[in-house]
Design a protein around this motif. Structure first.
Motif, PDB file in Angstrom:
ATOM      1  N   ASP A 274      34.812 -17.065  14.414  1.00 44.55           N
ATOM      2  CA  ASP A 274      36.082 -16.387  14.637  1.00 44.55           C
ATOM      3  C   ASP A 274      37.279 -17.316  14.481  1.00 44.55           C
ATOM      4  O   ASP A 274      38.373 -16.852  14.123  1.00 44.55           O
ATOM      5  N   GLU A 275      37.113 -18.612  14.746  1.00 45.39           N
ATOM      6  CA  GLU A 275      38.259 -19.520  14.610  1.00 45.39           C
ATOM      7  C   GLU A 275      38.739 -19.613  13.162  1.00 45.39           C
ATOM      8  O   GLU A 275      39.937 -19.789  12.910  1.00 45.39           O
ATOM      9  N   VAL A 276      37.838 -19.482  12.196  1.00 45.19           N
ATOM     10  CA  VAL A 276      38.239 -19.465  10.786  1.00 45.19           C
ATOM     11  C   VAL A 276      38.965 -18.158  10.474  1.00 45.19           C
ATOM     12  O   VAL A 276      40.025 -18.160   9.830  1.00 45.19           O
ATOM     13  N   LEU A 277      38.426 -17.036  10.920  1.00 46.81           N
ATOM     14  CA  LEU A 277      39.056 -15.739  10.670  1.00 46.81           C
ATOM     15  C   LEU A 277      40.432 -15.662  11.330  1.00 46.81           C
ATOM     16  O   LEU A 277      41.372 -15.090  10.770  1.00 46.81           O
ATOM     17  N   GLN A 278      40.574 -16.259  12.506  1.00 41.93           N
ATOM     18  CA  GLN A 278      41.860 -16.237  13.190  1.00 41.93           C
ATOM     19  C   GLN A 278      42.915 -17.012  12.415  1.00 41.93           C
ATOM     20  O   GLN A 278      44.069 -16.588  12.310  1.00 41.93           O
ATOM     21  N   LEU A 279      42.545 -18.150  11.839  1.00 43.44           N
ATOM     22  CA  LEU A 279      43.478 -18.921  11.014  1.00 43.44           C
ATOM     23  C   LEU A 279      43.935 -18.124   9.798  1.00 43.44           C
ATOM     24  O   LEU A 279      45.121 -18.116   9.454  1.00 43.44           O
ATOM     25  N   ILE A 280      42.990 -17.457   9.144  1.00 39.39           N
ATOM     26  CA  ILE A 280      43.333 -16.653   7.965  1.00 39.39           C
ATOM     27  C   ILE A 280      44.314 -15.558   8.352  1.00 39.39           C
ATOM     28  O   ILE A 280      45.268 -15.264   7.619  1.00 39.39           O
ATOM     29  N   ARG A 281      44.108 -14.949   9.510  1.00 42.68           N
ATOM     30  CA  ARG A 281      44.982 -13.858   9.952  1.00 42.68           C
ATOM     31  C   ARG A 281      46.379 -14.366  10.318  1.00 42.68           C
ATOM     32  O   ARG A 281      47.385 -13.717   9.992  1.00 42.68           O
ATOM     33  N   GLU A 282      46.460 -15.550  10.944  1.00 46.32           N
ATOM     34  CA  GLU A 282      47.727 -16.011  11.505  1.00 46.32           C
ATOM     35  C   GLU A 282      48.613 -16.752  10.515  1.00 46.32           C
ATOM     36  O   GLU A 282      49.840 -16.679  10.605  1.00 46.32           O
ATOM     37  N   ARG A 283      48.034 -17.489   9.564  1.00 52.25           N
ATOM     38  CA  ARG A 283      48.822 -18.330   8.671  1.00 52.25           C
ATOM     39  C   ARG A 283      49.241 -17.550   7.431  1.00 52.25           C
ATOM     40  O   ARG A 283      48.390 -17.039   6.685  1.00 52.25           O
ATOM     41  N   ASP A 284      50.540 -17.484   7.187  1.00 53.96           N
ATOM     42  CA  ASP A 284      51.040 -16.740   6.032  1.00 53.96           C
ATOM     43  C   ASP A 284      50.585 -17.344   4.715  1.00 53.96           C
ATOM     44  O   ASP A 284      50.445 -16.621   3.714  1.00 53.96           O
ATOM     45  N   ASN A 285      50.367 -18.665   4.684  1.00 52.38           N
ATOM     46  CA  ASN A 285      50.017 -19.297   3.405  1.00 52.38           C
ATOM     47  C   ASN A 285      48.517 -19.421   3.181  1.00 52.38           C
ATOM     48  O   ASN A 285      48.087 -19.983   2.171  1.00 52.38           O
ATOM     49  N   ILE A 286      47.683 -18.923   4.084  1.00 49.90           N
ATOM     50  CA  ILE A 286      46.238 -18.826   3.821  1.00 49.90           C
ATOM     51  C   ILE A 286      45.978 -17.416   3.309  1.00 49.90           C
ATOM     52  O   ILE A 286      46.234 -16.431   4.007  1.00 49.90           O
ATOM     53  N   CYS A 287      45.500 -17.317   2.098  1.00 49.55           N
ATOM     54  CA  CYS A 287      45.335 -16.009   1.446  1.00 49.55           C
ATOM     55  C   CYS A 287      44.357 -15.123   2.198  1.00 49.55           C
ATOM     56  O   CYS A 287      43.294 -15.587   2.651  1.00 49.55           O
ATOM     57  N   LYS A 288      44.721 -13.866   2.295  1.00 54.71           N
ATOM     58  CA  LYS A 288      43.877 -12.885   2.982  1.00 54.71           C
ATOM     59  C   LYS A 288      42.833 -12.345   2.006  1.00 54.71           C
ATOM     60  O   LYS A 288      42.773 -11.161   1.685  1.00 54.71           O
ATOM     61  N   GLN A 289      42.038 -13.262   1.516  1.00 55.61           N
ATOM     62  CA  GLN A 289      40.993 -12.932   0.540  1.00 55.61           C
ATOM     63  C   GLN A 289      39.759 -13.767   0.848  1.00 55.61           C
ATOM     64  O   GLN A 289      39.846 -14.990   1.006  1.00 55.61           O
ATOM     65  N   ILE A 290      38.608 -13.117   0.964  1.00 52.34           N
ATOM     66  CA  ILE A 290      37.367 -13.806   1.336  1.00 52.34           C
ATOM     67  C   ILE A 290      36.264 -13.424   0.356  1.00 52.34           C
ATOM     68  O   ILE A 290      36.061 -12.245   0.060  1.00 52.34           O
ATOM     69  N   HIS A 291      35.587 -14.441  -0.118  1.00 49.63           N
ATOM     70  CA  HIS A 291      34.426 -14.236  -0.987  1.00 49.63           C
ATOM     71  C   HIS A 291      33.174 -14.243  -0.122  1.00 49.63           C
ATOM     72  O   HIS A 291      32.912 -15.218   0.589  1.00 49.63           O
ATOM     73  N   LEU A 292      32.411 -13.166  -0.163  1.00 50.10           N
ATOM     74  CA  LEU A 292      31.206 -13.035   0.667  1.00 50.10           C
ATOM     75  C   LEU A 292      30.005 -12.710  -0.215  1.00 50.10           C
ATOM     76  O   LEU A 292      29.660 -11.540  -0.407  1.00 50.10           O
ATOM     77  N   PRO A 293      29.357 -13.723  -0.790  1.00 46.60           N
ATOM     78  CA  PRO A 293      28.227 -13.467  -1.692  1.00 46.60           C
ATOM     79  C   PRO A 293      27.084 -12.758  -0.965  1.00 46.60           C
ATOM     80  O   PRO A 293      26.502 -13.296  -0.027  1.00 46.60           O
ATOM     81  N   ALA A 294      26.776 -11.551  -1.403  1.00 47.28           N
ATOM     82  CA  ALA A 294      25.686 -10.781  -0.793  1.00 47.28           C
ATOM     83  C   ALA A 294      24.369 -11.031  -1.520  1.00 47.28           C
ATOM     84  O   ALA A 294      23.317 -11.139  -0.902  1.00 47.28           O
ATOM     85  N   GLN A 295      24.412 -11.049  -2.862  1.00 47.85           N
ATOM     86  CA  GLN A 295      23.268 -11.248  -3.768  1.00 47.85           C
ATOM     87  C   GLN A 295      22.378 -10.025  -3.873  1.00 47.85           C
ATOM     88  O   GLN A 295      21.860  -9.726  -4.940  1.00 47.85           O
ATOM     89  N   SER A 296      22.171  -9.305  -2.774  1.00 49.81           N
ATOM     90  CA  SER A 296      21.347  -8.085  -2.823  1.00 49.81           C
ATOM     91  C   SER A 296      21.701  -7.204  -1.634  1.00 49.81           C
ATOM     92  O   SER A 296      22.196  -7.691  -0.610  1.00 49.81           O
ATOM     93  N   GLY A 297      21.439  -5.907  -1.765  1.00 53.93           N
ATOM     94  CA  GLY A 297      21.643  -4.981  -0.654  1.00 53.93           C
ATOM     95  C   GLY A 297      20.358  -4.640   0.056  1.00 53.93           C
ATOM     96  O   GLY A 297      20.355  -3.812   0.981  1.00 53.93           O
ATOM     97  N   SER A 298      19.263  -5.278  -0.336  1.00 52.39           N
ATOM     98  CA  SER A 298      17.948  -5.005   0.254  1.00 52.39           C
ATOM     99  C   SER A 298      17.549  -6.142   1.191  1.00 52.39           C
ATOM    100  O   SER A 298      17.508  -7.303   0.784  1.00 52.39           O
ATOM    101  N   SER A 299      17.245  -5.819   2.434  1.00 50.18           N
ATOM    102  CA  SER A 299      16.819  -6.848   3.394  1.00 50.18           C
ATOM    103  C   SER A 299      15.539  -7.535   2.938  1.00 50.18           C
ATOM    104  O   SER A 299      15.349  -8.736   3.155  1.00 50.18           O
ATOM    105  N   ARG A 300      14.651  -6.787   2.283  1.00 49.19           N
ATOM    106  CA  ARG A 300      13.398  -7.379   1.811  1.00 49.19           C
ATOM    107  C   ARG A 300      13.656  -8.423   0.727  1.00 49.19           C
ATOM    108  O   ARG A 300      13.086  -9.503   0.742  1.00 49.19           O
ATOM    109  N   VAL A 301      14.550  -8.095  -0.204  1.00 50.30           N
ATOM    110  CA  VAL A 301      14.892  -9.048  -1.263  1.00 50.30           C
ATOM    111  C   VAL A 301      15.659 -10.226  -0.692  1.00 50.30           C
ATOM    112  O   VAL A 301      15.442 -11.381  -1.090  1.00 50.30           O
TER     113      VAL A 301
END
Length: 605
Positions: free
Chosen positions: A386-413
C-alpha cells in the motif's frame, strides 16, 4: 570473490616455464572489471621471468641467494593484500588512468583505445536493451570510439537483443546478420575490416550457435560484460572471435552514465536494477541476465538529477522486476524489515530481509523535480504494498499508470508458469488498486498457448480481458526457450496453429475492451507531454497522457497558461492540456487548449 593464482618459485625458472604460468593463469581467469589485481600478479610473474640470471639454474648457492633477494625486493613493490579486496583503497601510485582500465598482460593500453574508429549500434527487443545500448555506448565513447548512423562507414556493428518467449525478434537478428555478412564480404581490402558484435541476452543464450553459424559474428558480450567491450574489440582486431558472456552477482553499471541515443528525446529510461529471481517457468531472463541486484539509491538520484538538468520531462525507472528493488549497498540499510507482498501472492524464493525498498526510491525520485513525470516498468504484481500505491495517488508527478503482467487468466496455467498467484488474487489486486487510485490506467502482458493450456484455460484468459478492461496490452504466442524450467519440466504441446488462433482471439477481445475503456476519456481534459510531430500527419502533434496512451492533436497556436496574452505553438517537452474528442484501442484524439505546467494542470485534470 576474485580468483587468486599462487605462483610458487623454486630455484630459478626458465623463460618457457614463465610463459606456461602466464598462459595457464590466462585460461583460468575470466578477464573483467574485478581482474585488475590478477593482472598485477601476472605482471609480477612476467617481471620475474625477465630477471638476470634466471635463464638456467645456478650451481652456486651464493648466486642463487642473490637472485632470491632480488626477487624479494621486486615482490615487496608488487601487489599487496589490499589489491585483492573488492572495496579496498589502492595506493595512489598504483591507480590506472580513469579513462582506460588496466590492460590484461596480452594487450597494451593503446590497443584498448578506439582511436576514433566508428561503431554502428542497432537495438531490438525491450526497453532494457535500449538502456543497455546507452550504457555500452557510454563505455565505448569513453574509450575513444565514434558513433555513426551510416551503415556503410562503420568499423564495428553491435546489435542488442532481448529474447524471452518471442521468436520473431530472434529471427529478425538472424536475417539482419545475413545482410551484414554480404556487406562484410564486399568490403574493399584497402579499408579496415568490418567487425560484427551481438550484445545482450541473445549473446548469452545462443553463444555457441552464434559463434559457429557461418562465422558471421566477431564479438559477443553478455548483459554484464559491457565494461569488457574495449578488450573484446582489441581481441577481434587480431582476427580472433571474442566472447564474454559471464554473468555477475553485483554488476549494476551504477557508475556508468548512459549516453542518450536520441538527443532530441523528452524522456529517458533509468535502470535501477538488473536480473530477476522470480524464476517463472517460461522466462529466460534469470539465465541470461542473472540474479536480482539493485543499484545504490544515491547513484540513481544523481542520474535523475542530471537528466532533469538536461531538460528532460519524464523518466521511467527500469528493471526486469522493478518494484522488487532492494538497495543493500550500505550496512545501515540491512535492517530486519521483510518484503511486503500483495495479498494472496507468494514468491519462488526465500523472503528477503532489509534494504531500502522501492517505495523509498520512488519517494526520493519524485521529489527531485516536480515538473518531471515518473513512470516505472516492468513490475511484478506481487510487489505492490500500500505504501507504493499511496505514493502514486498522492504525488502529481508519479503517473497514474500501472503495468500488471497477468500472463494468463487461468489459475491452473498460472501455477504451471510459477507466477505465485491465482486468478482470484490477481483480480482482487486489480480492485484494490482501482479503489486506491481512481482513474488509474492499467496495462498487462499475456501469453497464448503456454504448455498444457486447454481451450477452457484460454477462455478464462479471454474472460479476464473482458473483466478488467485494460487500457494497453502486450500479447504474444508462447515460444519455448532452452534453459527455462518449462524446457526441462513441461511439454510444448499446443500446436502452432492453435497458438496463433488463440493469440488472434485475445488481440481482438483486448482491442474491443480497450476501446471501451479509452472512450471513458472522451470529453475530458488530459495533460499531455508533447513528443513531436505525428508520424501520420505533418499538421498534427503527438504526445502521451498520464496513462501512457498516445494522444494526437492539431499543431496550432494556443494560449500560454502562464501568460494569457501570449500565443505559442507547442514544442517537444511542453506540457499541454488537450480535450479528448475520440478514442480507439491505442490512440486518443483531441484539440489543444493551452500550454501549461505539470503543477498547474492538476486543477484541470
Amino acid at each position: 570473490m576474485m580468483p587468486v593464482i599462487l605462483l610458487q618459485t623454486q630455484g630459478c625458472f626458465s623463460a618457457m616455464h614463465h610463459l606456461q604460468c602466464i598462459l595457464r593463469a590466462q585460461r583460468s581467469l575470466r578477464w573483467g572489471r574485478s581482474a585488475s589485481g590478477s593482472w598485477l600478479l601476472l605482471r609480477t610473474c612476467r617481471a620475474r621471468s625477465s630477471l638476470p640470471g634466471t635463464a638456467c639454474p645456478s650451481a652456486e648457492g651464493q648466486q642463487e641467494d642473490g637472485v632470491q633477494k632480488h626477487f624479494s625486493s621486486r615482490l615487496a613493490t608488487g601487489p599487496t593484500f589490499q589489491h585483492f579486496l573488492r572495496s579496498a583503497t589502492v595506493p595512489q601510485e598504483e591507480l590506472a588512468s580513469p579513462d582506460v582500465e588496466d590492460p590484461p598482460p596480452y594487450l597494451t593500453v593503446d590497443e584498448l583505445l578506439g582511436r576514433q574508429r566508428k561503431v554502428y549500434l542497432e537495438t531490438y527487443g525491450c526497453q532494457m536493451n535500449v538502456n543497455d545500448t546507452e550504457i555500452a555506448w557510454s563505455i565505448l565513447q569513453k574509450s575513444g570510439y565514434l558513433r555513426t548512423s551510416n551503415l556503410q562507414e562503420f568499423m564495428c556493428s553491435f546489435w542488442s537483443s532481448l529474447v524471452l518467449c518471442r521468436e520473431k525478434a530472434e529471427q529478425t537478428i538472424w536475417n539482419r546478420l545475413h545482410q551484414l555478412k554480404v556487406l562484410k564480404t564486399k568490403r574493399p581490402h584497402s579499408r579496415v575490416p568490418l567487425k560484427i558484435g551481438i550484445l545482450g541476452c541473445m549473446a548469452e543464450r545462443l553463444k555457441e550457435e552464434i559463434l559457429s553459424r557461418e562465422k558471421m559474428v566477431d564479438i559477443l558480450a553478455g548483459p554484464d560484460a559491457y565494461r569488457d567491450l574495449p578488450r573484446l574489440l582489441a581481441v577481434a582486431d587480431s582476427g580472433q572471435q571474442a566472447c564474454n558472456v559471464l554473468l555477475s552477482l553485483d554488476e549494476t553499471y551504477a557508475d556508468v552514465m548512459p549516453v542518450q541515443t536520441s538527443p532530441s528525446a523528452t524522456s529517458a529510461f533509468v535502470s535501477i536494477m538488473r536480473g530477476c529471481d522470480n524464476m517463472c517457468s517460461y522466462c529466460i531472463v534469470p539465465f541470461t541476465r542473472g540474479r536480482e541486484r539493485s543499484r545504490p539509491v544515491a547513484t540513481i538520484l544523481e542520474e535523475v538529477r542530471k537528466l532533469s538538468g538536461q531538460g528532460l520531462k519524464e523518466v521511467t525507472l527500469l528493471g526486469q522486476n522493478v518494484n522488487s528493488f532492494r538497495d543493500i549497498s550500505e550496512v545501515q540499510f540491512n535492517n530486519a524489515v521483510s518484503t511486503n507482498l500483495s495479498r494472496g501472492f507468494s514468491t519462488n524464493y526465500k523472503t528477503k530481509q532489509g534494504g531500502l525498498r522501492f517505495a523509498h526510491l520512488l519517494d526520493q525520485v519524485s521529489r527531485i523535480d516536480p515538473e518531471m513525470r515518473i513512470r516505472f516498468t516492468s513490475p511484478h504484481p506481487k510487489d505492490f504494498p500500500d505504501e507504493v500505491l499511496q505514493l502514486i495517488r498522492e504525488r502529481d508527478n508519479i503517473c497514474k499508470q500501472i503495468h500488471l503482467p497477468a500472463q494468463s487468466g487461468s489459475s491452473r496455467v498460472l501455477e504451471a508458469m510459477r507466477r505465485g498467484y491465482s486468478r482470484e488474487a490477481y483480480v482482487e489486486l486489480i480492485h484494490h488498486i482501482r479503489e486506491f487510485i481512481p482513474g488509474v490506467s492499467l496495462s498487462s502482458d499475456f501469453i497464448a498457448g503456454f504448455c498444457g493450456e486447454t481451450e477452457e484455460d484460454h477462455l478464462q484468459t479471454v474472460s479476464l480481458l473482458q473483466e478488467v478492461q485494460y487500457n494497453m496490452g502486450f500479447l504474444f504466442s508462447y515460444s519455448m526457450r532452452q534453459k527455462t524450467r518449462a524446457y526441462h519440466r513441461l511439454k510444448d504441446d499446443v500446436p502452432e496453429e492453435v497458438k496463433l488462433r488463440r493469440l488472434e482471439e485475445l488481440i481482438t477481445v483486448f482491442r474491443e475492451e480497450a476501446t471501451k475503456a479509452n472512450k471513458n476519456s472522451v470529453g475530458r481534459t488530459q495533460l499531455v507531454l508533447v513528443e513531436g510531430l505525428s508520424k501520420r500527419s505533418a499538421t498534427d502533434l503527438c504526445g502521451r497522457n498520464d496513462g501512457n496512451l498516445k494522444v494526437i492533436f492539431p499543431d496550432v497556436e494556443m494560449e500560454d497558461g502562464t501568460n494569457s496574452e501570449l500565443r505559442v505553438r507547442a514544442q517537444p517537452g511542453d506540457y499541454v492540456l488537450v480535450k479528448i474528442t475520440s478514442a480507439s484501442s491505442q490512440t486518443l484524439k483531441g484539440h489543444v487548449l493551452c500550454r501549461t505546467t505539470l503543477k498547474d494542470a492538476s486543477a484541470y485534470c
